[in-house]
Design an enzyme around this catalytic site. Sequence first.
Site, PDB file in Angstrom:
ATOM      1  N   PRO A  85     -65.677  45.343 -13.136  1.00  0.00           N
ATOM      2  CA  PRO A  85     -66.447  44.713 -14.217  1.00  0.00           C
ATOM      3  C   PRO A  85     -66.524  43.203 -14.024  1.00  0.00           C
ATOM      4  CG  PRO A  85     -65.014  46.389 -15.113  1.00  0.00           C
ATOM      5  CD  PRO A  85     -64.663  46.268 -13.653  1.00  0.00           C
ATOM      6  N   CYS A  86     -67.720  42.662 -14.239  1.00  0.00           N
ATOM      7  CA  CYS A  86     -67.967  41.274 -13.836  1.00  0.00           C
ATOM      8  C   CYS A  86     -68.036  40.293 -14.984  1.00  0.00           C
ATOM      9  CB  CYS A  86     -69.291  41.202 -13.059  1.00  0.00           C
ATOM     10  SG  CYS A  86     -70.758  41.546 -14.066  1.00  0.00           S
ATOM     11  N   GLN A  87     -67.841  40.760 -16.244  1.00  0.00           N
ATOM     12  CA  GLN A  87     -68.136  39.870 -17.365  1.00  0.00           C
ATOM     13  C   GLN A  87     -67.371  38.557 -17.319  1.00  0.00           C
ATOM     14  OE1 GLN A  87     -67.687  43.097 -17.484  1.00  0.00           O
ATOM     15  NE2 GLN A  87     -69.035  44.084 -18.958  1.00  0.00           N
TER      16      GLN A  87
END
Length: 437
Positions: A85-87
């Site tokens: 996940p890149c948030q």
Amino acid sequence: MNTPGTQAHHLDGVRILDLFAGPGGLDVAAHFLGFKSIGIEWDQNACETRYAAGLPTIHADVSVMREKRFHEIPTSVDVLAGGPPCQSFSVAGNGVGRRALDTVEEFIHRLVEGEDEAKIDEELHALGDPRTALVLEPLRWLLKAIETEGRDPYKTIVLEQVPAVLPLWEVYARLLRGGEGRLRGVKYEAECWELKTEEFGVPQTRTRAVLVARRPGDGAIKPLEPTHLPFDLHRGKRNAVQTDMLPTESEIPEREQWLSMAEALDAASRLKDSSVDVSRLRTRGDLTFFVVSNYGSGGDPKNRGRRLSSEPAFTVTGKVSRNKVYTDDAAYKADRYDRFTIPEAGVLQTFPHNFPWSGNDQAQQVGNAVPPRLGMHVLGRALRGDAPSDEELAAAGTWPSVPRTTTEELRLLGCGDQSQCSPESHKVTRPLRKPAP
């Protein structure tokens, strides 16, 4: 090629393990290249899409699978893939990960050097955004395979993330080439790149940081060769001097023009039994429209960007359904707008037009996914040493029909009887948000 709907034994011949699999961007790419994959995904909605698509799935937390259920991963798996996940690293996120890059790099070295993982976890969780720690999971899965009796090191590793993570992939690459510490002399050829999706035939502008590593023996890893021209994000905002400094098309190796939204959607709408109907966006027979972004640009939230249908889409995010689509200026002045449907947003991500999006939060599923067409180029280079063929790319426009019995079997495989998963499988080891006070 294996057709998902006709597999009697869903784990037979599985080669690719897709961590943080989402609805299946990399798995769809693998399918059209003729490779079989299994994904780990903890979000139930994304799992429902995967089951409907016939994609083998384990509905579980990635860390719990590594710590408690590693033995359940088929021994035939020799490719580790994933896009954590890149948030926390994304420009659209709060930036904790970007500010912590140096700290995370230190943790990478500490893991390889053999420091206590519980202490590392405790310090990672103190960074502010617990998702930042997930970028270490691929390394931990590799170390687990190396240190588990009866398992072989993965032959190939493919990772992708937002551009801000490229420095961490470069750290990964240096360590993989060295084979020191807990890597126990296991070395890889490893390269990383920053790739622009429109240069690979994806009808949107999106930049990804990609790492490809494989065991020695197959020669050096060659860079991916773009097939399409880049799109100038700053068109119309350059003065004459700046424009003169840009390379002309004649100075760029021969490539096709980038693919526009109109071209992609029109082609999808003409396929048999298409899920895409863009007749509402046609004016006098022509598919002409413009899109006003949900996001501001230039630091001004009120300054909404605009893209013409003759251009690639903005980066497709989980908020894609909030973008406003206008057929002309009159509609814009009257604020008469439309929205992209989920199948249309999927096509802009290069999913097949009839991909069976299921569950809730479908726009978020679409936006979180790796564009399958980019995935085909990356996996093709990593696993075969070449780009996908024209025939493979053409076939990727339509997803094969999946019988309901296959979906039910895959749900049993991923979630257990009647979707009742083991509670431990869904123990999220890093809280996604702070509890309300």
